[in-house]
Design a protein around this motif. Structure first.
Motif, PDB file in Angstrom:
ATOM      1  N   ALA A 103       0.816  -1.216   0.000  1.00 54.00           N
ATOM      2  CA  ALA A 103       0.000   0.000   0.000  1.00 54.00           C
ATOM      3  C   ALA A 103       0.851   1.267   0.000  1.00 54.00           C
ATOM      4  O   ALA A 103       0.622   2.163  -0.828  1.00 54.00           O
ATOM      5  N   PRO A 104       1.878   1.403   0.909  1.00 55.76           N
ATOM      6  CA  PRO A 104       2.723   2.603   0.838  1.00 55.76           C
ATOM      7  C   PRO A 104       3.416   2.751  -0.501  1.00 55.76           C
ATOM      8  O   PRO A 104       3.538   3.865  -1.037  1.00 55.76           O
ATOM      9  N   LEU A 105       3.863   1.606  -1.068  1.00 59.64           N
ATOM     10  CA  LEU A 105       4.540   1.658  -2.365  1.00 59.64           C
ATOM     11  C   LEU A 105       3.589   2.208  -3.424  1.00 59.64           C
ATOM     12  O   LEU A 105       3.968   3.083  -4.231  1.00 59.64           O
ATOM     13  N   ALA A 106       2.342   1.741  -3.394  1.00 62.05           N
ATOM     14  CA  ALA A 106       1.364   2.230  -4.377  1.00 62.05           C
ATOM     15  C   ALA A 106       1.106   3.719  -4.184  1.00 62.05           C
ATOM     16  O   ALA A 106       1.038   4.482  -5.159  1.00 62.05           O
ATOM     17  N   VAL A 107       0.996   4.148  -2.904  1.00 63.54           N
ATOM     18  CA  VAL A 107       0.734   5.570  -2.638  1.00 63.54           C
ATOM     19  C   VAL A 107       1.873   6.429  -3.171  1.00 63.54           C
ATOM     20  O   VAL A 107       1.665   7.423  -3.881  1.00 63.54           O
TER      21      VAL A 107
ATOM     22  N   ILE C  18      10.868   8.325  -2.654  1.00 58.39           N
ATOM     23  CA  ILE C  18      11.634   7.439  -1.764  1.00 58.39           C
ATOM     24  C   ILE C  18      11.433   7.867  -0.312  1.00 58.39           C
ATOM     25  O   ILE C  18      11.173   7.054   0.581  1.00 58.39           O
ATOM     26  N   GLY C  19      11.523   9.200  -0.082  1.00 61.23           N
ATOM     27  CA  GLY C  19      11.337   9.707   1.277  1.00 61.23           C
ATOM     28  C   GLY C  19       9.937   9.433   1.792  1.00 61.23           C
ATOM     29  O   GLY C  19       9.749   8.990   2.921  1.00 61.23           O
ATOM     30  N   LEU C  20       8.929   9.666   0.924  1.00 60.68           N
ATOM     31  CA  LEU C  20       7.532   9.432   1.315  1.00 60.68           C
ATOM     32  C   LEU C  20       7.317   7.971   1.666  1.00 60.68           C
ATOM     33  O   LEU C  20       6.674   7.644   2.679  1.00 60.68           O
ATOM     34  N   TYR C  21       7.903   7.071   0.828  1.00 62.12           N
ATOM     35  CA  TYR C  21       7.772   5.636   1.094  1.00 62.12           C
ATOM     36  C   TYR C  21       8.364   5.290   2.457  1.00 62.12           C
ATOM     37  O   TYR C  21       7.738   4.561   3.248  1.00 62.12           O
ATOM     38  N   ALA C  22       9.557   5.854   2.752  1.00 67.37           N
ATOM     39  CA  ALA C  22      10.191   5.528   4.033  1.00 67.37           C
ATOM     40  C   ALA C  22       9.348   6.028   5.196  1.00 67.37           C
ATOM     41  O   ALA C  22       9.214   5.345   6.215  1.00 67.37           O
ATOM     42  N   VAL C  23       8.748   7.222   5.036  1.00 68.55           N
ATOM     43  CA  VAL C  23       7.949   7.774   6.137  1.00 68.55           C
ATOM     44  C   VAL C  23       6.711   6.920   6.374  1.00 68.55           C
ATOM     45  O   VAL C  23       6.325   6.655   7.511  1.00 68.55           O
ATOM     46  N   VAL C  24       6.073   6.444   5.280  1.00 66.47           N
ATOM     47  CA  VAL C  24       4.813   5.718   5.440  1.00 66.47           C
ATOM     48  C   VAL C  24       5.057   4.251   5.791  1.00 66.47           C
ATOM     49  O   VAL C  24       4.419   3.704   6.685  1.00 66.47           O
ATOM     50  N   ALA C  25       6.010   3.600   5.102  1.00 65.89           N
ATOM     51  CA  ALA C  25       6.106   2.141   5.184  1.00 65.89           C
ATOM     52  C   ALA C  25       6.959   1.664   6.347  1.00 65.89           C
ATOM     53  O   ALA C  25       6.699   0.598   6.900  1.00 65.89           O
ATOM     54  N   ARG C  26       7.996   2.399   6.714  1.00 69.10           N
ATOM     55  CA  ARG C  26       8.900   1.908   7.742  1.00 69.10           C
ATOM     56  C   ARG C  26       8.349   2.208   9.127  1.00 69.10           C
ATOM     57  O   ARG C  26       7.759   3.268   9.352  1.00 69.10           O
ATOM     58  N   HIS C  27       8.562   1.289  10.066  1.00 73.18           N
ATOM     59  CA  HIS C  27       8.013   1.462  11.403  1.00 73.18           C
ATOM     60  C   HIS C  27       9.023   2.049  12.377  1.00 73.18           C
ATOM     61  O   HIS C  27       8.666   2.461  13.459  1.00 73.18           O
ATOM     62  N   ASN C  28      10.304   2.051  11.980  1.00 75.78           N
ATOM     63  CA  ASN C  28      11.338   2.592  12.855  1.00 75.78           C
ATOM     64  C   ASN C  28      11.338   4.114  12.777  1.00 75.78           C
ATOM     65  O   ASN C  28      11.369   4.698  11.689  1.00 75.78           O
ATOM     66  N   LYS C  32      12.105   6.769   9.699  1.00 75.15           N
ATOM     67  CA  LYS C  32      11.148   7.783   9.243  1.00 75.15           C
ATOM     68  C   LYS C  32      11.819   9.150   9.142  1.00 75.15           C
ATOM     69  O   LYS C  32      11.585   9.901   8.187  1.00 75.15           O
ATOM     70  N   LEU C  33      12.680   9.470  10.110  1.00 77.20           N
ATOM     71  CA  LEU C  33      13.373  10.770  10.058  1.00 77.20           C
ATOM     72  C   LEU C  33      14.335  10.830   8.873  1.00 77.20           C
ATOM     73  O   LEU C  33      14.468  11.874   8.221  1.00 77.20           O
ATOM     74  N   ILE C  34      14.998   9.693   8.584  1.00 76.48           N
ATOM     75  CA  ILE C  34      15.862   9.642   7.397  1.00 76.48           C
ATOM     76  C   ILE C  34      15.032   9.905   6.147  1.00 76.48           C
ATOM     77  O   ILE C  34      15.421  10.670   5.260  1.00 76.48           O
ATOM     78  N   GLY C  35      13.829   9.285   6.087  1.00 73.76           N
ATOM     79  CA  GLY C  35      12.950   9.528   4.948  1.00 73.76           C
ATOM     80  C   GLY C  35      12.544  10.984   4.839  1.00 73.76           C
ATOM     81  O   GLY C  35      12.508  11.556   3.751  1.00 73.76           O
ATOM     82  N   LEU C  36      12.276  11.612   6.003  1.00 73.25           N
ATOM     83  CA  LEU C  36      11.913  13.039   5.984  1.00 73.25           C
ATOM     84  C   LEU C  36      13.051  13.882   5.442  1.00 73.25           C
ATOM     85  O   LEU C  36      12.832  14.826   4.668  1.00 73.25           O
ATOM     86  N   SER C  37      14.302  13.550   5.821  1.00 66.97           N
ATOM     87  CA  SER C  37      15.395  14.384   5.316  1.00 66.97           C
ATOM     88  C   SER C  37      15.603  14.160   3.826  1.00 66.97           C
ATOM     89  O   SER C  37      15.973  15.099   3.117  1.00 66.97           O
ATOM     90  N   LEU C  38      15.333  12.931   3.340  1.00 65.87           N
ATOM     91  CA  LEU C  38      15.379  12.726   1.881  1.00 65.87           C
ATOM     92  C   LEU C  38      14.325  13.603   1.196  1.00 65.87           C
ATOM     93  O   LEU C  38      14.604  14.227   0.169  1.00 65.87           O
TER      94      LEU C  38
END
Lengths: 203, 137, 122
Positions: A103-107, C18-28, C32-38
């Protein structure tokens, strides 16, 4: 003949700039993916440092030397140190998520697709007659040195023309610093006051 | 910590030059790439290097938290103070032109002072953040 | 030729996703902060790309040059980079406090502990 040679050299330099830009962007994207992909957070932080250094070189290619300077000092230096300190306190392994990330990948892919569709209306890269180049920037470049006595237009815009903006930014930075001090400073004092550690401190 | 002889010698050699470079970037921001933001981060990086090599406790004694907070506050106050000074000289807030006999000269003076304020604030804040993080071990 | 003229925009979009994916998909939380900086860097890239003029040089005035890149995005991004490191530090400080309170920075474990403890602060 001489003018022709100079013209040719300028053309060649522009082409090299463009290719350098694209090669650096590919590297940047690869390190960005690696920083998210790696489960070992220490490795992830180091890759993020490399990413910032590549970004700094990219800023030089895109003529933003002041930004490159800041990125090299902040991104590759200070951010990496802070990341490593925080990871040392929070644990270096990221746990594997149980759910599949479809789902996140699709979003994110859908968002990317929409944004790519939006860029089709953007002016071409480096065009001198784009709207962004025609508004206030020519004024700064033409009158900046005469009005402020500072040849570096970035400095004169930063401190003089947009001084109010920069005052706000400095206040934000200051507030963030005080925030970190309050968050981490008062907590350690509270623990010292309570004197008896309630539960095992794994940090 | 006592083993890293090479690191300690190299750091001792490098840190004065890093600090000097920071001040050069601060004062040379008008004519080349540089300015308060970069200089503040570079000066803070020199202290962070010192703290990493020689231990956070030693670095905390060189730059106590009270001093750092004072520097950061003074930086922001210096920036805002220039604006208030312009009001006192009869200009508008942050209109540096009134600081000297002619507008361009006054602008140059104002930019220099403001950049020094930015440099102090940024250097202070980055060091505050680093020492807050490093204290917890 | 169309690929070359819009490549920078697409690279910025790729970094942002890539950053958005890390913020949404990763639970750590750190990830998430690494994704935000990307994501932040993607915005920086978009701004600097808009400011670039082909054949221009860095906006430091000199009589030897006549064409300069746009200085305004450089000013905005220069301050934004320093702001980004200080806000990132605030985020990391919060993550450290969460680690001390909950013993973990994994989002699902934090939520599990919250629902086990019941509503309201302990």
């Amino acid at each position: 003949m001489d003018a022709e040679a100079r013209q040719g050299a300028r053309q060649g330099r522009r082409a090299i700039d463009l290719y350098l830009n694209i090669i650096l962007l590919v590297f940047v994207a690869a390190t960005g993916i690696a920083a998210v992909w790696l489960r070992n957070l220490l490795a992830s932080a180091m890759v993020l440092g490399i990413y910032s250094l590549l970004m700094a070189s990219l800023w030089v290619v895109l003529d933003a030397v002041d930004v490159a300077f800041t990125e090299a000092a902040v991104g590759a230096g200070v951010t990496t140190v802070l990341m490593l300190l925080a990871i040392a306190l929070t644990g270096r392994r990221e746990k594997r998520a149980r759910s599949r990330p479809w789902a996140p990948l699709a979003v994110s892919l859908a968002t990317a697709g929409l944004l790519v569709y939006a860029t089709l209306g953007m002016p071409a890269f480096g065009s001198a007659d784009a709207p962004a180049q025609l508004h206030v920037a020519p004024y700064y470049l033409r009158h900046g040195e005469a009005e402020t006595g500072v040849p570096n237009v970035v400095t004169s815009v930063l401190a003089s023309y947009r001084g109010f903006d920069t005052l706000g930014e400095v206040t934000v930075i200051f507030t963030a610093g005080i925030g970190v001090l309050v968050l981490l400073g008062s907590a350690s004092r509270r623990r010292r006051n309570s004197a008896t550690p309630a539960k095992g401190d794994s940090a | 910590m006592s083993d890293f002889l090479v690191l300690k010698v190299i750091a001792k050699l490098l840190i004065p030059f890093i600090l000097l470079f920071g001040f050069y970037v601060q004062m040379h921001g008008d004519y080349g790439p540089g300015g308060g933001f970069q200089a503040g981060v570079i000066v803070a990086a020199a202290f962070i290097l010192y703290a990493i090599i020689f231990g956070v406790g030693t670095a905390r004694r060189v730059a106590p938290m009270v001093v750092l907070v004072t520097i950061a506050c003074l930086g922001v106050l210096l920036y805002a103070g220039v604006g208030v000074a312009n009001l006192a000289y009869g200009g508008r807030f942050l209109e540096y032109g009134v600081l000297a006999y002619e507008a361009a000269h006054g602008n140059h003076i104002g930019i220099l002072i403001v950049e020094i304020g930015v440099g102090m604030a940024v250097a202070g804040v980055i060091m505050i953040i680093f020492f807050s993080f490093a204290r917890r071990r | 030729m169309d690929i070359l003229t819009h490549f920078n925009y697409w690279a910025a979009i790729a970094l942002a996703s890539i950053g958005l994916y890390a913020v949404v998909a990763r639970h750590n939380l750190i990830k998430k902060l690494i994704g935000l900086s990307l994501f932040q860097t993607a915005v920086f890239l978009l701004f600097i790309t808009i400011g670039k003029v082909t054949g221009g040089t860095a906006p430091i005035l000199d009589s030897a040059y006549s064409l300069y890149s746009n200085p305004l995005p450089h000013v905005l991004i220069l301050t934004a980079i320093v702001v980004s490191v200080s806000t990132l530090a605030v985020g990391l400080a919060l993550a450290i406090l969460i680690k001390r309170e909950y013993g973990t920075v994994e989002e699902d474990e934090i939520q599990a502990e919250d629902s086990a403890a019941g509503p309201g602060p302990a």
